[in-house]
Write a protein that holds these residues in place. Structure first.
Motif, short mmCIF file in Angstrom:
data_model
loop_
_atom_site.label_atom_id
_atom_site.label_comp_id
_atom_site.label_asym_id
_atom_site.label_seq_id
_atom_site.Cartn_x
_atom_site.Cartn_y
_atom_site.Cartn_z
N ARG A 1 -27.17 34.82 44.26
CA ARG A 1 -25.93 34.14 45.03
C ARG A 1 -26.22 33.06 45.50
O ARG A 1 -25.58 32.06 45.13
N GLU A 2 -27.31 33.12 46.19
CA GLU A 2 -27.57 31.93 47.21
C GLU A 2 -28.15 30.68 46.28
O GLU A 2 -27.49 29.59 46.39
N LEU A 3 -28.86 31.05 45.22
CA LEU A 3 -29.37 29.90 44.34
C LEU A 3 -28.45 29.60 43.38
O LEU A 3 -28.34 28.49 43.02
N ALA A 4 -27.54 30.47 43.00
CA ALA A 4 -26.45 30.31 41.91
C ALA A 4 -25.31 29.08 42.61
O ALA A 4 -24.90 28.25 41.97
N LEU A 5 -25.16 29.23 44.04
CA LEU A 5 -24.18 28.50 44.59
C LEU A 5 -24.96 26.99 44.49
O LEU A 5 -23.97 25.94 44.44
N GLU A 6 -26.13 26.95 44.67
CA GLU A 6 -26.68 25.64 45.00
C GLU A 6 -27.01 25.09 43.43
O GLU A 6 -26.76 23.79 43.39
N PHE A 7 -27.29 25.69 42.56
CA PHE A 7 -28.05 25.04 41.21
C PHE A 7 -27.15 25.33 39.96
O PHE A 7 -27.49 24.74 39.02
N ILE A 8 -26.26 26.20 40.16
CA ILE A 8 -25.37 26.43 38.82
C ILE A 8 -23.95 26.50 38.75
O ILE A 8 -23.36 25.56 38.50
N VAL A 9 -23.36 27.31 40.00
CA VAL A 9 -21.72 27.19 39.82
C VAL A 9 -20.98 26.13 40.51
O VAL A 9 -20.04 25.87 40.31
N HIS A 10 -21.83 25.31 41.06
CA HIS A 10 -21.29 23.95 41.87
C HIS A 10 -20.51 23.01 40.54
O HIS A 10 -19.89 22.22 40.72
#
Length: 161
Positions: free
Chosen positions: A23-32
């Motif tokens: 979740r932490e990494l997806a918020l920063e690197f994917i789903v934005h």
């Protein structure tokens, strides 16, 4: 650093850590880069329940542990699709993604995989996958509001595969 398969006895402790790191990494690197609905769907499908579902479906996870702390993880589906690859921010830039990939790739081949792999890479991850030898096979796609780049490795027609 210990890199090993995720086993059933790890699930109560490591699945929550995997879901939190994802979740932490997806918020920063994917789903934005995704639509609001795409981001919500991705995050919902990759929470603790989602990770447990992927394990039940046969996805094989390997974890990297640094003194007992989750440093990163990788999941392979059907011995041929790199499904998840995440490295905690503290461990990024140290070659851990490549180490996880090498271990998971060898294990998939040992389980009967033919060495051909696909991945749906986020824009952020494309350079890392290219460094592993993957090549784009189509323009950026958007499915369910989530953007990704279809890539593959190992096919006979790949120049570098």
């Amino acid at each position: 650093m210990d890199i090993r398969p995720l086993v059933d006895t790890d699930i109560p402790l490591l699945v929550p850590a995997i879901a939190a790191q994802l979740r932490e990494l997806a918020l920063e690197f994917i789903v934005h880069e995704s639509t609001r609905e795409g981001a919500a769907t991705f995050l919902a499908e990759n929470d603790q329940i989602g990770v447990r579902k992927y394990l039940a479906m046969g996805h094989v996870y390997h974890v990297a542990l640094d003194e007992g702390q989750l440093a990163g993880f990788i999941a392979i589906r059907d011995n041929s699709h790199l499904f998840h690859l995440f490295v905690g921010k503290r461990w990024q830039g140290q070659g851990l993604a490549r180490r996880l990939w090498n271990v998971a790739r060898a294990a998939a081949i040992a389980r009967g995989g033919d060495g051909n792999f696909t991945v749906n890479a986020s824009n952020h991850a494309v350079p890392a996958y290219e460094a592993f030898g993957f090549a784009r096979v189509a323009p950026t796609q958007c499915v369910k509001g989530l953007y990704f780049n279809p890539m593959r490795l190992g096919w006979a027609d790949d120049v570098d595969g």
